[in-house]
Design a protein around this motif. Structure first.
Motif, PDB file in Angstrom:
ATOM      1  N   ASP A  36      -5.132  -3.624  -2.679  1.00 37.61           N
ATOM      2  CA  ASP A  36      -5.461  -4.812  -3.471  1.00 37.61           C
ATOM      3  C   ASP A  36      -4.410  -5.916  -3.379  1.00 37.61           C
ATOM      4  OD1 ASP A  36      -6.598  -2.279  -4.504  1.00 37.61           O
ATOM      5  OD2 ASP A  36      -7.721  -3.602  -5.845  1.00 37.61           O
ATOM      6  N   GLN A  37      -3.143  -5.569  -3.501  1.00 41.69           N
ATOM      7  CA  GLN A  37      -2.100  -6.585  -3.460  1.00 41.69           C
ATOM      8  C   GLN A  37      -2.037  -7.235  -2.077  1.00 41.69           C
ATOM      9  OE1 GLN A  37       1.709  -5.253  -4.981  1.00 41.69           O
ATOM     10  NE2 GLN A  37       0.776  -4.195  -6.708  1.00 41.69           N
TER      11      GLN A  37
ATOM     12  N   HIS B 295     -12.880  -5.969   5.521  1.00 45.01           N
ATOM     13  CA  HIS B 295     -12.773  -6.561   4.182  1.00 45.01           C
ATOM     14  C   HIS B 295     -12.298  -8.005   4.285  1.00 45.01           C
ATOM     15  CE1 HIS B 295     -12.090  -6.499  -0.228  1.00 45.01           C
ATOM     16  NE2 HIS B 295     -11.146  -7.385   0.079  1.00 45.01           N
TER      17      HIS B 295
ATOM     18  N   TYR C 163       0.826  -1.207   0.000  1.00 41.64           N
ATOM     19  CA  TYR C 163       0.000   0.000   0.000  1.00 41.64           C
ATOM     20  C   TYR C 163       0.863   1.260   0.000  1.00 41.64           C
ATOM     21  CZ  TYR C 163      -3.772   3.218   1.184  1.00 41.64           C
ATOM     22  OH  TYR C 163      -4.678   4.255   1.161  1.00 41.64           O
TER      23      TYR C 163
ATOM     24  N   TYR D 223      -4.622  -7.575  -0.055  1.00 38.04           N
ATOM     25  CA  TYR D 223      -5.782  -8.456   0.015  1.00 38.04           C
ATOM     26  C   TYR D 223      -5.504  -9.764  -0.714  1.00 38.04           C
ATOM     27  CZ  TYR D 223      -8.689  -4.493   1.600  1.00 38.04           C
ATOM     28  OH  TYR D 223      -9.240  -3.445   2.298  1.00 38.04           O
ATOM     29  N   GLU D 224      -4.856  -9.674  -1.860  1.00 39.55           N
ATOM     30  CA  GLU D 224      -4.549 -10.879  -2.626  1.00 39.55           C
ATOM     31  C   GLU D 224      -3.601 -11.789  -1.843  1.00 39.55           C
ATOM     32  OE1 GLU D 224      -5.131 -13.503  -5.589  1.00 39.55           O
ATOM     33  OE2 GLU D 224      -6.124 -11.555  -5.383  1.00 39.55           O
TER      34      GLU D 224
ATOM     35  N   ARG E 117      -3.005   1.506  -2.717  1.00 31.78           N
ATOM     36  CA  ARG E 117      -4.176   0.646  -2.818  1.00 31.78           C
ATOM     37  C   ARG E 117      -3.927  -0.629  -2.002  1.00 31.78           C
ATOM     38  NH1 ARG E 117      -7.771   1.635  -6.914  1.00 31.78           N
ATOM     39  NH2 ARG E 117      -8.330  -0.575  -6.950  1.00 31.78           N
TER      40      ARG E 117
ATOM     41  N   TRP F 174      -9.715  -2.466   6.702  1.00 34.22           N
ATOM     42  CA  TRP F 174      -9.025  -3.603   6.107  1.00 34.22           C
ATOM     43  C   TRP F 174      -9.462  -4.927   6.731  1.00 34.22           C
ATOM     44  CZ3 TRP F 174      -3.393  -1.203   6.067  1.00 34.22           C
ATOM     45  CH2 TRP F 174      -3.338  -0.234   5.061  1.00 34.22           C
TER      46      TRP F 174
END
Length: 358
Positions: free
Chosen positions: A202-203, A344, A195, A205-206, A200, A341
């Protein structure tokens, strides 16, 4: 007077004497407590576990024999939630143990009572709130903990990304993150790695999705996690270094650890008075007691805690010799983003891999 009547009379006398003696003892205890300027009870919320809590309960009550220590051993997030829900009628006097980011949340919500301890001059600024609403007690590096009977030395993961290798599928057991301040912070830190460059999540979360795919279960409390990893129901977990060493040396668990090579979160464990607590004088006495030089040495030698105070001499060699690479983290930003976070993770990631398989 018959024999039966005599026995009844003797029983009545014994009951009366016992009642009077009990009242005298209670009165004496109350008088001593008032003489010391302390209340007769202090209520402590803590995630430190029963070993530490029972130990310090015994020590404190020996020093202050007329103060009863009552403690509740629950996870850090559970403590924060409980203190929030009890704001109008606080049940705890003292909160002992949790990552500093959680104390910062509590401070922002007006749940803590600032207190300037007697050892303030020996505490670096990075280990306390600006208004002294909480102070740091110990530093806690996070590690990859593994069962030495289940994981050969040559296969031990050396960094965070190694946990994503398919060979660890259903061999990882993790403390349920939403109830654990430690795991919430670790997961947030692992999201923040990318981040801080991409702006972001996204990475991150992945990454957590891949970890979830390898995770066998999320344990409801640390003791369950320890037991299952020790029995070989799982081979690996993410936890903190002090607890890992303590379990290995005091309970003979087949545990060892690796400090991730790319860096690891190093948490500051804190302590704070709960605003509106019913026993503030006894709480301050307990606060000072568990942060005294003697207590810091005892915590280091017996429970493998690395003190934040900079005036403690005679600490174990492993503390001086341990080399840790802290992650570069913006703790204030992590505090702002943690709930978003983790929500999510809870709604979009947790157990989703298993659900697809089913």
């Amino acid at each position: 007077m018959g024999l039966k009547s005599k026995w009844i009379m003797m029983l009545v006398i014994l009951l009366v004497v016992g009642t009077i003696t009990g009242c005298m003892t209670s009165t004496s205890g109350g008088e001593q407590a008032r003489k010391d300027g302390l209340e007769e009870k202090v209520v402590v919320y803590s995630p430190h576990g029963k070993d530490i809590l029972q130990d310090f309960e015994k020590q404190f009550e020996k020093e202050y024999p007329h103060v009863d220590v009552e403690w509740l051993d629950i996870g850090s997030q559970e403590i924060l939630d409980r203190v929030r829900s009890e704001k109008a009628n606080p049940q705890a006097d003292l909160w002992w143990g949790a990552p500093s980011v959680m104390f910062e949340q509590a401070r922002d919500e007006g749940l803590l009572q600032p207190y300037h301890p007697g050892y303030a001059d020996s505490l670096p600024k990075e280990f306390r709130a600006s208004d002294w609403s909480w102070t740091g007690t110990s530093q806690t590096p996070e590690v990859i903990m593994y069962n030495t009977r289940e994981v050969p030395e040559g296969e031990v993961p050396r960094d965070w990304d190694d946990l994503l290798d398919p060979k660890w599928k259903d061999r990882i057991i993790i403390r349920y993150p939403l109830a654990s301040g430690t795991m919430r912070t670790v997961f947030s830190a692992l999201i923040y790695r990318d981040y801080k460059e991409t702006k972001r999540p996204d990475q991150g979360y992945e990454w957590l999705k891949k970890l979830d795919a390898n995770t066998k279960e999320y344990s409801a409390n640390p003791e369950m996690m320890y037991s299952k990893v020790a029995r070989g129901e799982g081979a690996l977990t993410i936890w903190n270094m002090p607890d890992t060493v303590m379990l290995k040396e005091t309970k003979n668990y087949p545990f060892d650890f690796v400090i991730p090579e790319s860096g690891t979160p190093v948490l500051t464990e804190g302590i704070a008075l709960v605003k509106g607590g019913k026993h503030p004088k006894a709480a301050k006495a307990f606060y000072e007691f568990v942060n005294s030089k003697q207590a810091m040495k005892h915590l280091a030698k017996t429970y493998y805690r690395i003190p934040t105070r900079n005036d403690i001499q005679g600490l174990p060699a492993w503390i001086a010799e341990t080399r840790i690479k802290p992650m570069d983290l913006d703790w204030g930003f992590l505090q702002e983003k943690e709930n978003e976070w983790m929500d999510h993770w809870d709604q979009k990631i947790k157990n989703k891999a298993k659900q697809k398989e089913e």
